[in-house]
Scaffold this active site. Structure first.
Site, mmCIF file in Angstrom:
data_model
loop_
_atom_site.group_PDB
_atom_site.id
_atom_site.type_symbol
_atom_site.label_atom_id
_atom_site.label_comp_id
_atom_site.label_asym_id
_atom_site.label_seq_id
_atom_site.Cartn_x
_atom_site.Cartn_y
_atom_site.Cartn_z
ATOM 1 N N GLU A 244 0.826 -1.211 0.000
ATOM 2 C CA GLU A 244 0.000 0.000 0.000
ATOM 3 C C GLU A 244 0.857 1.256 0.000
ATOM 4 O O GLU A 244 0.656 2.174 -0.795
ATOM 5 C CB GLU A 244 -0.919 0.002 1.224
ATOM 6 C CG GLU A 244 -1.841 1.207 1.279
ATOM 7 C CD GLU A 244 -2.689 1.280 0.034
ATOM 8 O OE1 GLU A 244 -2.459 2.205 -0.772
ATOM 9 O OE2 GLU A 244 -3.571 0.435 -0.149
ATOM 10 N N ASP A 248 1.136 3.932 -3.201
ATOM 11 C CA ASP A 248 0.738 5.332 -3.056
ATOM 12 C C ASP A 248 1.849 6.280 -3.481
ATOM 13 O O ASP A 248 1.632 7.251 -4.213
ATOM 14 C CB ASP A 248 0.349 5.622 -1.606
ATOM 15 C CG ASP A 248 -0.935 4.940 -1.182
ATOM 16 O OD1 ASP A 248 -1.665 4.440 -2.053
ATOM 17 O OD2 ASP A 248 -1.211 4.907 0.037
ATOM 18 N N SER A 429 -7.202 1.755 -3.994
ATOM 19 C CA SER A 429 -6.007 2.348 -3.384
ATOM 20 C C SER A 429 -5.214 3.173 -4.384
ATOM 21 O O SER A 429 -4.602 4.174 -4.022
ATOM 22 C CB SER A 429 -5.087 1.253 -2.834
ATOM 23 O OG SER A 429 -5.491 0.843 -1.569
#
Length: 505
Positions: A244, A248, A429
């Site tokens: 994650e 990002d 995400s």
């Protein structure tokens, strides 16, 4: 512990009931009572001195402090009560509407009287879980939005999915290629800062630099990590939260290569999530202009007070001209539960909820739905928040999720590197940092987008309307729908639209 005279009257804090641990963590095992000497860190969130009125022109931080800071008298009254019960003050911050207290469990229980408190184990994690409500001496409840820190159960999960097909390498994109498909403009986001909220995992700065170099991206923005509440940048699990964090960074950093990135690391519990968001909003060192959140959980797993506190923080952000993008979830209309429910914080009316599409190399863009076990765009209607006035296309009385969408299908996903290993990742995400980078480009025009939803709903023509597909509960239709929102962005049009939005006062 200081002996204090027993207050004559107590009152329960509104909205403070916490859901049963058995409902949010079905396999949790009770380990009994919490030790009285257990260290506790309690966050008290207060109301602003003057209520927010949104949408509005962005306030400077000085103007915000003058208009909205919680009064010293309100904080002092609660502080005196807490200290009488044996707690000590770690930080009192009127501008952030926050008082952080420390002490033992015995002290904290004396100050706030939780109805139920116990120690639990779920998997390999032990945590303190709270049920029922909280109380304070009479006359204080009206000033308090939430008291957080009694409940340490994980409230959120990262919303990313790895591609399962060996063909994904040929059907996927680099993040700049996704941006090009959507017609993003060439502004690098110079002068802007994107804040990334992370509840675990970490990154290696050298590996991030190598990734950008391999893409041929000239990153001029800096990358910094910010520790919140004792948590920090801790890479080590490529199959966990590292995926994650690095997704990002790599999406936001390559699509807006001139923007600074500030990564806020906090613990995965209600108080940690809130503190990360509050820290980013009120961070005068990094001063994010846009915040991206790729973590969340079903509204049914949150206490109302925690959602209200987070929503108030998002209102603070919008008042300061800071835009917040949040992933709508990867488990379709039920968000991984047994009934229709939306994901929070995407369900806050003061964030830009970001849903998911499938973006093939040829053919129409459709809803991302890989089936019950493969993931699908989160969306639906909030059970807690009413529809904001600007969500005119939503005919339901409750807040509809998402607002916008973007490529999220792992099979048409993003080519990234996680802990040095190449991977193809999708999920909503990726959509939150993609939209955050687009807003940074718009902000580079010289204005702050602030609360983007209030502007975006005026111009449905600036979106690629997604009309085919469903999320196992709702179907895409012409115009806004609770699957992909208004649709995916026509990048240049969105930059023009948001670039002329608010001016700082």
């Amino acid at each position: 512990m200081t002996n204090a005279a027993e207050p004559t009257r107590w009152e329960k804090l509104p909205f403070s009931d916490a859901p049963p641990v058995a409902r949010t963590h079905a396999r949790a095992v009770s380990l009994g009572a919490v030790e009285p000497t257990q260290d506790m860190r309690v966050l008290v969130v207060f109301r602003p001195q003057t209520p927010f009125s949104l949408p509005c022109q962005a306030l400077s931080r000085a103007a915000y402090r003058q208009k909205h800071s919680t009064s010293d008298a309100v904080i002092s009254r609660l502080r005196t009560h807490a200290e009488t019960c044996g707690l000590t003050v770690e930080r009192a911050d009127p501008a952030a509407h926050l008082l952080i207290l420390r002490g033992t469990c015995q002290h904290a229980v004396a100050a706030f009287r939780p109805a139920g408190l116990g120690l639990y184990r779920a998997g390999d994690r032990e945590f303190i879980g709270r049920e029922g409500g909280l109380s304070v001496p009479e006359g204080m409840a009206g000033d308090i939005v939430a008291v957080m820190g009694f409940d340490h159960r994980p409230v959120a999960r990262p919303h990313y999915r790895r591609a399962a097909s060996p063909n994904a390498a040929s059907t996927s994109y680099t993040p700049p290629q996704v941006a090009a498909r959507y017609g993003f403009t060439s502004e690098p986001g110079t002068g802007q800062t994107i804040g990334l909220i992370e509840l675990g995992g970490g990154y290696d700065a050298t590996q991030m630099a190598d990734y950008f170099h391999q893409l041929g991206v000239d990153r001029t923005g800096r990358l910094a990590s910010v520790s919140v509440g004792g948590a920090g940048n801790a890479p080590g699990d490529p199959n966990g939260a590292d995926g994650e964090v690095q997704l990002d960074i790599e999406v936001a950093g390559s699509v807006a290569p001139g923007a600074d990135l500030a990564v806020y690391f906090a613990s995965n519990q209600g108080s940690g999530f809130y503190e990360a968001v509050s820290t980013a909003i009120h961070d005068q060192t990094n001063a994010p202009d846009v915040i991206s959140i790729s973590w969340g959980g079903p509204e049914s797993g949150w206490s109302a007070q925690d959602m209200n506190a987070m929503d108030q923080a998002f209102q603070s952000a919008a008042t300061l001209g800071i835009s917040v993008c949040a992933a709508s979830g990867d488990s379709g209309a039920d968000d991984g539960t047994s009934s229709k429910v939306v994901d929070f914080p995407a369900s806050s009316p003061h964030v830009l909820g970001c849903g998911g599409t499938s973006l093939p190399k040829s053919g129409p863009e459709v809803v991302w739905n890989d089936g019950a076990h493969g993931g699908a765009s989160g969306g639906g209607y909030s059970g807690h928040f009413a529809k904001p006035s600007w969500q005119t296309a939503n005919r339901n009385s409750m807040r509809g999720v998402p607002d916008v969408a973007g490529n999220a299908d792992p099979e048409t996903g993003y080519q990234v590197v996680i802990d040095g290993q190449s991977s193809v990742i999708g999920g909503t995400s990726a959509v939150a940092p993609l939209w955050a980078a687009l807003i940074a480009k718009a902000n580079q025009q010289g204005t702050k987008a602030g609360l983007p939803g209030a502007v975006l709903y005026r111009r449905a023509v600036d979106f690629n309307d997604i009309t085919k597909g469903n999320n196992n509960g709702y179907s895409a239709t012409t115009g806004w729908d609770p699957v992909t929102g208004l649709g995916s962005p026509k990048g240049a049009a969105i930059v023009r639209l948001l670039g002329g939005n608010h001016a700082e006062t």
